[in-house]
Design a protein around this motif. Structure first.
Motif, PDB file in Angstrom:
ATOM      1  N   VAL A   1       0.833  -1.202   0.000  1.00 12.79           N
ATOM      2  CA  VAL A   1       0.000   0.000   0.000  1.00 12.79           C
ATOM      3  C   VAL A   1       0.871   1.257   0.000  1.00 12.79           C
ATOM      4  CG1 VAL A   1      -1.619   1.344   1.413  1.00 12.79           C
ATOM      5  CG2 VAL A   1      -2.001  -1.102   1.061  1.00 12.79           C
ATOM      6  N   ARG A   2       1.940   1.249   0.801  1.00 14.26           N
ATOM      7  CA  ARG A   2       2.811   2.420   0.866  1.00 14.26           C
ATOM      8  C   ARG A   2       3.533   2.656  -0.460  1.00 14.26           C
ATOM      9  NH1 ARG A   2       1.168   6.024   3.589  1.00 14.26           N
ATOM     10  NH2 ARG A   2       2.966   7.036   2.632  1.00 14.26           N
ATOM     11  N   VAL A   3       4.006   1.599  -1.087  1.00 17.43           N
ATOM     12  CA  VAL A   3       4.709   1.746  -2.368  1.00 17.43           C
ATOM     13  C   VAL A   3       3.789   2.379  -3.413  1.00 17.43           C
ATOM     14  CG1 VAL A   3       5.703   0.473  -4.305  1.00 17.43           C
ATOM     15  CG2 VAL A   3       6.379  -0.089  -1.961  1.00 17.43           C
ATOM     16  N   ALA A   4       2.554   1.875  -3.498  1.00 15.80           N
ATOM     17  CA  ALA A   4       1.607   2.412  -4.473  1.00 15.80           C
ATOM     18  C   ALA A   4       1.222   3.848  -4.133  1.00 15.80           C
ATOM     19  CB  ALA A   4       0.362   1.532  -4.528  1.00 15.80           C
ATOM     20  N   ASP A   5       1.011   4.111  -2.849  1.00 11.61           N
ATOM     21  CA  ASP A   5       0.613   5.445  -2.420  1.00 11.61           C
ATOM     22  C   ASP A   5       1.713   6.474  -2.709  1.00 11.61           C
ATOM     23  OD1 ASP A   5      -1.448   7.049  -1.123  1.00 11.61           O
ATOM     24  OD2 ASP A   5      -0.025   7.299   0.508  1.00 11.61           O
ATOM     25  N   GLU A   6       2.959   6.101  -2.463  1.00 15.57           N
ATOM     26  CA  GLU A   6       4.064   7.008  -2.756  1.00 15.57           C
ATOM     27  C   GLU A   6       4.160   7.290  -4.255  1.00 15.57           C
ATOM     28  OE1 GLU A   6       6.632   8.609  -0.647  1.00 15.57           O
ATOM     29  OE2 GLU A   6       4.768   8.351   0.467  1.00 15.57           O
ATOM     30  N   LEU A   7       3.866   6.292  -5.063  1.00 16.14           N
ATOM     31  CA  LEU A   7       3.940   6.460  -6.518  1.00 16.14           C
ATOM     32  C   LEU A   7       3.036   7.605  -6.980  1.00 16.14           C
ATOM     33  CD1 LEU A   7       3.773   3.477  -9.046  1.00 16.14           C
ATOM     34  CD2 LEU A   7       2.712   5.674  -9.532  1.00 16.14           C
ATOM     35  N   VAL A   8       1.830   7.711  -6.383  1.00 19.88           N
ATOM     36  CA  VAL A   8       0.875   8.732  -6.841  1.00 19.88           C
ATOM     37  C   VAL A   8       0.940  10.016  -6.009  1.00 19.88           C
ATOM     38  CG1 VAL A   8      -0.694   7.002  -7.757  1.00 19.88           C
ATOM     39  CG2 VAL A   8      -1.018   7.811  -5.404  1.00 19.88           C
ATOM     40  N   ASP A   9       1.749  10.013  -4.936  1.00 24.48           N
ATOM     41  CA  ASP A   9       1.793  11.187  -4.065  1.00 24.48           C
ATOM     42  C   ASP A   9       3.045  12.032  -4.248  1.00 24.48           C
ATOM     43  OD1 ASP A   9      -0.675  10.966  -2.970  1.00 24.48           O
ATOM     44  OD2 ASP A   9      -0.043  10.274  -0.996  1.00 24.48           O
ATOM     45  N   GLY A  10       3.656  11.966  -5.408  1.00 22.38           N
ATOM     46  CA  GLY A  10       4.691  12.928  -5.720  1.00 22.38           C
ATOM     47  C   GLY A  10       6.068  12.398  -6.021  1.00 22.38           C
ATOM     48  N   VAL A  11       6.354  11.129  -5.700  1.00 20.06           N
ATOM     49  CA  VAL A  11       7.713  10.627  -5.963  1.00 20.06           C
ATOM     50  C   VAL A  11       7.982  10.535  -7.461  1.00 20.06           C
ATOM     51  CG1 VAL A  11       9.376   9.035  -5.036  1.00 20.06           C
ATOM     52  CG2 VAL A  11       7.129   9.036  -4.104  1.00 20.06           C
ATOM     53  N   THR A  12       7.033  10.021  -8.203  1.00 15.28           N
ATOM     54  CA  THR A  12       7.227   9.910  -9.655  1.00 15.28           C
ATOM     55  C   THR A  12       7.264  11.295 -10.294  1.00 15.28           C
ATOM     56  OG1 THR A  12       4.832   9.566  -9.833  1.00 15.28           O
ATOM     57  CG2 THR A  12       6.233   7.608  -9.913  1.00 15.28           C
ATOM     58  N   ASP A  13       6.452  12.200  -9.774  1.00 12.81           N
ATOM     59  CA  ASP A  13       6.477  13.569 -10.275  1.00 12.81           C
ATOM     60  C   ASP A  13       7.832  14.209 -10.001  1.00 12.81           C
ATOM     61  OD1 ASP A  13       4.955  15.895 -11.379  1.00 12.81           O
ATOM     62  OD2 ASP A  13       5.430  16.746  -9.417  1.00 12.81           O
ATOM     63  N   GLY A  14       8.361  13.977  -8.800  1.00  8.85           N
ATOM     64  CA  GLY A  14       9.673  14.507  -8.449  1.00  8.85           C
ATOM     65  C   GLY A  14      10.783  13.926  -9.303  1.00  8.85           C
ATOM     66  N   ALA A  15      10.573  12.712  -9.793  1.00 11.60           N
ATOM     67  CA  ALA A  15      11.569  12.083 -10.657  1.00 11.60           C
ATOM     68  C   ALA A  15      11.454  12.548 -12.108  1.00 11.60           C
ATOM     69  CB  ALA A  15      11.409  10.562 -10.595  1.00 11.60           C
ATOM     70  N   GLY A  16      10.458  13.410 -12.381  1.00 13.24           N
ATOM     71  CA  GLY A  16      10.324  13.974 -13.715  1.00 13.24           C
ATOM     72  C   GLY A  16       9.448  13.181 -14.667  1.00 13.24           C
ATOM     73  N   LEU A  17       8.683  12.207 -14.145  1.00 14.62           N
ATOM     74  CA  LEU A  17       7.792  11.443 -15.020  1.00 14.62           C
ATOM     75  C   LEU A  17       6.574  12.273 -15.382  1.00 14.62           C
ATOM     76  CD1 LEU A  17       9.576   9.152 -13.738  1.00 14.62           C
ATOM     77  CD2 LEU A  17       7.557   7.678 -13.911  1.00 14.62           C
ATOM     78  N   SER A  18       6.148  12.152 -16.627  1.00 16.77           N
ATOM     79  CA  SER A  18       4.927  12.822 -17.059  1.00 16.77           C
ATOM     80  C   SER A  18       3.721  12.119 -16.450  1.00 16.77           C
ATOM     81  CB  SER A  18       4.813  12.797 -18.587  1.00 16.77           C
ATOM     82  OG  SER A  18       4.590  11.454 -19.027  1.00 16.77           O
TER      83      SER A  18
END
Length: 284
Positions: A37-54
């Motif tokens: 749950v934490r891994v998925a939640d982090e994915l949509v709560d800004g980590v991927t955005d911070g990594a520059g993913l569209s």
């Protein structure tokens, strides 16, 4: 499973403390659920955005995670440590797609709407809130219930009561978190899970606290139906969040938008000790 334990220790002191009260046969399974749950939640709560993913790349990453989870639950194996651990729990406890799919649907609802700049605050209607909370929190309660009762045969009435309690507890936890995280959800993520306006009022806060109290009461009523080696942990988590809810009830909406309410460590220790003592004297 050791990797999952690291995740829970890193992200939640309250939930981490509560899981340590679980019997050994449940503890690792609940950690496995929480870690995914934490891994998925982090994915949509800004980590991927911070990594520059569209936005599209973020959606693809979530789709790949969901597909890997479903493959692992079917086969019993994943090269991803957290997914593999979750799959072992899902197979042991009978956690199927009916609970996994709604969770990923709620995570998908958190993906940014566009790629251009900070979004305006996105509100949730009552229907959208209900669907989101079911997928993001109530199904997690049901997954844990599957773990706790995997070796028991439940009649229809008992299962109905336990499932209602599990869903109510998950909803209460999520709604408390929404109130506690108002500042971050609004300012950083551009979300208002508790209404359609940009900002809540004190009257809204009072109404949400009233709803949370009813959800906690529903969950508390079925505690005696849980196996005793799960009861202390669930009681502890419930009481920790009830204490947090009481603090929110005494905090103005302006303060909630300015700071994150927390339970002091000394009070957490008291709650944990009382939860253990209460469960210890129960005869069954």
């Amino acid at each position: 499973m050791r990797a999952s334990a690291v995740v829970i220790r890193s992200y939640s002191t309250s939930f981490g403390a509560a899981t340590r009260l679980l019997g050994a046969r449940h503890r690792g399974h609940v950690r496995n659920i929480y870690a995914l749950v934490r891994v998925a939640d982090e994915l949509v709560d800004g980590v991927t955005d911070g990594a520059g993913l569209s936005r599209g790349e973020q959606a693809d990453a979530l789709d790949r995670l969901e597909a890997e989870v479903m493959r692992a639950v079917g086969s019993g194996y994943s090269s991803d440590l957290i997914v593999h651990a979750f799959a072992q729990t899902a197979r042991a406890a009978g956690i199927a797609a009916a609970l996994i799919t709604p969770f990923f649907a709620s995570m998908r609802a958190d993906l940014p709407a566009t790629d251009d700049g900070a979004p305006a605050v996105r509100g949730f209607t009552a229907e959208q809130h209900g669907a989101y909370v079911y997928g993001s929190a109530e199904v997690i309660g049901l997954m844990c219930l599957h773990v706790f009762t995997r070796d028991r045969s439940l009649d229809a009435l008992e299962r109905h009561r336990l499932e209602r309690g599990a869903r109510s507890l998950g909803a209460a936890f999520q709604n408390i978190n929404f109130l506690r995280d108002l500042a971050d959800d609004t300012d950083r993520l551009g979300r208002n899970y508790l209404g359609t306006r940009d900002r809540l009022t004190d009257a809204d806060r009072v109404e949400w606290v009233r709803r949370i109290e009813a959800e906690l009461a529903d969950a508390r009523a079925v505690l005696p139906l849980l196996p005793k080696d799960a009861r202390a942990a669930v009681r502890c988590a419930l009481n920790l969040f009830a204490c947090l809810s009481n603090r929110i009830a005494r905090t103005s909406i302006d303060e909630l938008y300015a700071r994150r309410v927390r339970v002091p460590d000394w009070q957490k220790s008291q709650i944990i000790a009382r939860s253990i003592a209460r469960t210890a004297v129960e005869t069954r």
